[in-house]
Design an enzyme around this catalytic site. Structure first.
Site, PDB file in Angstrom:
ATOM      1  N   GLY A 197       0.823  -1.210   0.000  1.00  0.00           N
ATOM      2  CA  GLY A 197       0.000   0.000   0.000  1.00  0.00           C
ATOM      3  C   GLY A 197       0.850   1.249   0.000  1.00  0.00           C
ATOM      4  O   GLY A 197       1.006   1.902   1.039  1.00  0.00           O
ATOM      5  N   TYR A 198       1.418   1.568  -1.150  1.00  0.00           N
ATOM      6  CA  TYR A 198       2.232   2.786  -1.280  1.00  0.00           C
ATOM      7  C   TYR A 198       1.437   3.877  -2.020  1.00  0.00           C
ATOM      8  O   TYR A 198       1.128   4.912  -1.477  1.00  0.00           O
ATOM      9  CB  TYR A 198       3.512   2.477  -2.066  1.00  0.00           C
ATOM     10  N   GLU A 233      12.310  -4.027  -4.301  1.00  0.00           N
ATOM     11  CA  GLU A 233      11.242  -4.169  -5.308  1.00  0.00           C
ATOM     12  C   GLU A 233      11.842  -3.965  -6.707  1.00  0.00           C
ATOM     13  O   GLU A 233      11.540  -4.701  -7.644  1.00  0.00           O
ATOM     14  CB  GLU A 233      10.141  -3.129  -5.057  1.00  0.00           C
TER      15      GLU A 233
HETATM   16  C1  FAD Z   1       1.435  -3.134 -12.941  1.00  0.00           C
HETATM   17  C2  FAD Z   1       1.492  -2.164 -11.814  1.00  0.00           C
HETATM   18  C3  FAD Z   1       1.471  -2.641 -10.515  1.00  0.00           C
HETATM   19  C4  FAD Z   1       1.516  -1.743  -9.444  1.00  0.00           C
HETATM   20  N1  FAD Z   1       1.442  -2.233  -8.180  1.00  0.00           N
HETATM   21  C5  FAD Z   1       1.440  -1.386  -7.129  1.00  0.00           C
HETATM   22  C6  FAD Z   1       1.289  -1.879  -5.801  1.00  0.00           C
HETATM   23  O1  FAD Z   1       1.163  -3.078  -5.577  1.00  0.00           O
HETATM   24  N2  FAD Z   1       1.281  -0.998  -4.792  1.00  0.00           N
HETATM   25  C7  FAD Z   1       1.421   0.338  -4.984  1.00  0.00           C
HETATM   26  O2  FAD Z   1       1.442   1.074  -4.013  1.00  0.00           O
HETATM   27  N3  FAD Z   1       1.543   0.854  -6.240  1.00  0.00           N
HETATM   28  C8  FAD Z   1       1.555   0.023  -7.307  1.00  0.00           C
HETATM   29  N4  FAD Z   1       1.662   0.522  -8.601  1.00  0.00           N
HETATM   30  C9  FAD Z   1       1.689   1.971  -8.796  1.00  0.00           C
HETATM   31  C10 FAD Z   1       3.030   2.521  -9.290  1.00  0.00           C
HETATM   32  O3  FAD Z   1       3.982   2.521  -8.274  1.00  0.00           O
HETATM   33  C11 FAD Z   1       2.751   3.932  -9.833  1.00  0.00           C
HETATM   34  O4  FAD Z   1       1.904   3.792 -10.958  1.00  0.00           O
HETATM   35  C12 FAD Z   1       4.013   4.651 -10.260  1.00  0.00           C
HETATM   36  O5  FAD Z   1       4.816   4.948  -9.150  1.00  0.00           O
HETATM   37  C13 FAD Z   1       3.703   5.962 -11.023  1.00  0.00           C
HETATM   38  O6  FAD Z   1       2.806   6.753 -10.311  1.00  0.00           O
HETATM   39  P1  FAD Z   1       1.468   7.318 -11.012  1.00  0.00           P
HETATM   40  O7  FAD Z   1       0.788   6.170 -11.665  1.00  0.00           O
HETATM   41  O8  FAD Z   1       0.727   8.082  -9.990  1.00  0.00           O
HETATM   42  O9  FAD Z   1       1.986   8.268 -12.169  1.00  0.00           O
HETATM   43  P2  FAD Z   1       2.416   9.834 -12.035  1.00  0.00           P
HETATM   44  O10 FAD Z   1       3.314   9.974 -10.844  1.00  0.00           O
HETATM   45  O11 FAD Z   1       1.154  10.639 -12.067  1.00  0.00           O
HETATM   46  O12 FAD Z   1       3.238  10.017 -13.338  1.00  0.00           O
HETATM   47  C14 FAD Z   1       2.632  10.345 -14.606  1.00  0.00           C
HETATM   48  C15 FAD Z   1       3.748  10.574 -15.619  1.00  0.00           C
HETATM   49  O13 FAD Z   1       4.551  11.698 -15.209  1.00  0.00           O
HETATM   50  C16 FAD Z   1       5.923  11.317 -15.167  1.00  0.00           C
HETATM   51  N5  FAD Z   1       6.597  11.978 -14.042  1.00  0.00           N
HETATM   52  C17 FAD Z   1       6.097  12.159 -12.794  1.00  0.00           C
HETATM   53  N6  FAD Z   1       7.020  12.759 -12.006  1.00  0.00           N
HETATM   54  C18 FAD Z   1       8.132  12.918 -12.767  1.00  0.00           C
HETATM   55  C19 FAD Z   1       9.422  13.450 -12.510  1.00  0.00           C
HETATM   56  N7  FAD Z   1       9.769  13.955 -11.319  1.00  0.00           N
HETATM   57  N8  FAD Z   1      10.327  13.474 -13.533  1.00  0.00           N
HETATM   58  C20 FAD Z   1       9.993  12.970 -14.766  1.00  0.00           C
HETATM   59  N9  FAD Z   1       8.767  12.451 -15.062  1.00  0.00           N
HETATM   60  C21 FAD Z   1       7.858  12.420 -14.072  1.00  0.00           C
HETATM   61  C22 FAD Z   1       5.923   9.817 -14.963  1.00  0.00           C
HETATM   62  O14 FAD Z   1       7.122   9.225 -15.420  1.00  0.00           O
HETATM   63  C23 FAD Z   1       4.703   9.387 -15.746  1.00  0.00           C
HETATM   64  O15 FAD Z   1       5.052   9.231 -17.109  1.00  0.00           O
HETATM   65  C24 FAD Z   1       1.619  -0.338  -9.687  1.00  0.00           C
HETATM   66  C25 FAD Z   1       1.639   0.129 -10.999  1.00  0.00           C
HETATM   67  C26 FAD Z   1       1.573  -0.755 -12.061  1.00  0.00           C
HETATM   68  C27 FAD Z   1       1.594  -0.211 -13.454  1.00  0.00           C
END
Ligand code: FAD
Length: 387
Positions: A135-136, A251
């Protein structure tokens, strides 16, 4: 280089033990997600062989070969662990247990957990009895993870948790969650704690999210006045960011393993004869990169386990491994021609190539996006603030 005599003996014993204990069915390649054993309170074993394979490996501590014996692990040295892996690969033995407890929470507990927490939580992970989820992420906190808002209010003898997580993989099937919560608003990174709780606690609910691939592997997770005992905080209160980052390194190591393509043969061999010379050259170049990545990966894991990995390495390997896996599936699609776009028939195993290709699109998002990994690498290499 010749193997040391004690390691040769370990190899021989391991080979004989695997021969005697790994059921023939567990030496067949995994055909679908159902063949993967995740363990947990509600896991339904596909066969007696799958159950027996988990039991015998867990009894020996070999679901977690390099964890200490005191918590049920195998107590193997890095060299012995590597031999076990090689001998399993030699006979095509399946991984007896896939588990976020093993790949993520365990290493964090071993480093930051109290003795009581280690004894309570690690042995059930080794035995595959408790399935964990992570739950991150939250709707407003993904890449900017420290912006998380889920609150844990100090109620004296327990915490009261309220908030929402998103993209929680397999939350609807997990027994427990490791969760980042805000215990203070005074500092962004310094107000986060790392909390463990049972998904059956009153006030926890999950809602699966349906994906383009047709699967529904992750959920929205809601916490509504969830009571959590105070001894379920890992590390110090308000210092959970350190635990969170350490876990993320592990991870990213796990996710980087996608670059190994499940230890499969060279792509050129898998695809067979390719008429198009341009595609043939691309596949050859890919195989060179894949071999280089496999060698690099082995060195990285050795360094990580010895606590000697450069801080940028988990991000470098995660970036390289996931981009490589995406490329592998692009080439599989290109090599298979229009057939691979087929979605329904038994001939393509219900569109397996296309579904796997779509799934890889998420590789460079899960565990932190590629862009974010490049940012972390740059910060560490250039020694910028915030590294
Ligand atoms: C298959 C899958 C499994 C997952 N499982 C889990 C899980 O079990 N538990 C959990 O907690 N999360 C999980 N996640 C979530 C995952 O950690 C997040 O999707 C990821 O960290 C990106 O966050 P976001 O989706 O909010 O995208 P955002 O942070 O909104 O990013 C959107 C876009 O902006 C870009 N961006 C954002 N900030 C920057 C920066 N500083 N510099 C350059 N580019 C940037 C990103 O690269 C991306 O292209 C999972 C995701 C996937 C796809």
């Amino acid at each position: 280089m010749a193997e040391a005599a004690d390691l040769t003996q370990f190899r021989e014993e391991t080979r004989a033990w695997l021969e005697a204990n790994c059921p023939p069915e567990m030496r067949q390649p995994v055909k679908s997600e159902e063949d993967v054993c995740w363990g947990g309170r509600n896991f339904k074993f596909q066969s007696d062989a799958q159950k027996r394979w988990l039991e015998v490996m867990a009894q020996r501590g070999w679901t977690t070969p390099d964890w200490p014996r005191e918590v049920g692990g195998g107590g193997l040295t890095p060299a012995e662990s590597k031999i076990l892996k090689e001998e399993m690969r030699r006979i095509g033995a399946r991984n007896p247990l896939n588990s976020f407890g093993i790949s993520m929470l365990g290493p964090a507990l071993l480093k930051y957990g109290t003795e009581e927490q280690k004894q309570r939580f690690l042995p059930p992970i080794v035995r595959g009895e408790i399935r964990w989820c992570q739950g991150y992420s939250e709707p407003g906190a993904g890449s900017d993870l420290a912006g998380l808002q889920t609150r844990a209010e100090d109620m004296g003898d327990h915490y009261l948790v309220n908030g929402q997580k998103v993209w929680t993989s397999y939350a609807d099937q997990a027994d427990w969650i490791f969760c980042l919560v805000r215990t203070s608003t005074e500092s962004k990174h310094g107000g986060i704690s790392f909390l463990l709780f049972d998904m059956e606690s009153e006030g926890v609910s999950t809602k699966p999210i349906l994906l383009i691939s047709g699967y529904s592997p992750f959920c929205e997770t809601f916490m509504d006045n969830v009571k959590v005992p105070k001894d379920q905080v890992v590390g110090e209160v308000n210092k959970g960011w350190d635990v969170a980052k350490y876990l993320l390194g592990h991870e990213r190591e796990m996710i980087s393993g996608m670059g190994l393509g499940g230890g499969t043969a060279l792509l050129g061999k898998t695809l067979g004869e390719i008429d198009d010379p341009a595609l043939r050259a691309e596949v050859a170049a890919f195989d060179v990169d894949a071999l280089a990545f496999a060698a690099m990966s082995e060195r990285f894991i050795d360094q990580l386990k010895a606590g000697e990995a450069h801080p940028a390495m988990p991000s470098m390997m995660k970036y390289a491994g996931t981009e490589l896996n995406k490329k592998r599936h692009e080439l599989i699609m290109a090599g298979g021609g229009s057939d691979t776009l087929e979605w329904e028939s038994e001939r393509t195993r219900k569109g397996k190539p296309a579904r796997e290709w779509l799934r890889t699109k998420a590789n460079s998002i899960e565990g932190g996006t590629s862009e974010v990994q490049l940012g972390i690498i740059a910060k560490h290499i250039l020694r910028l603030p915030g590294a």
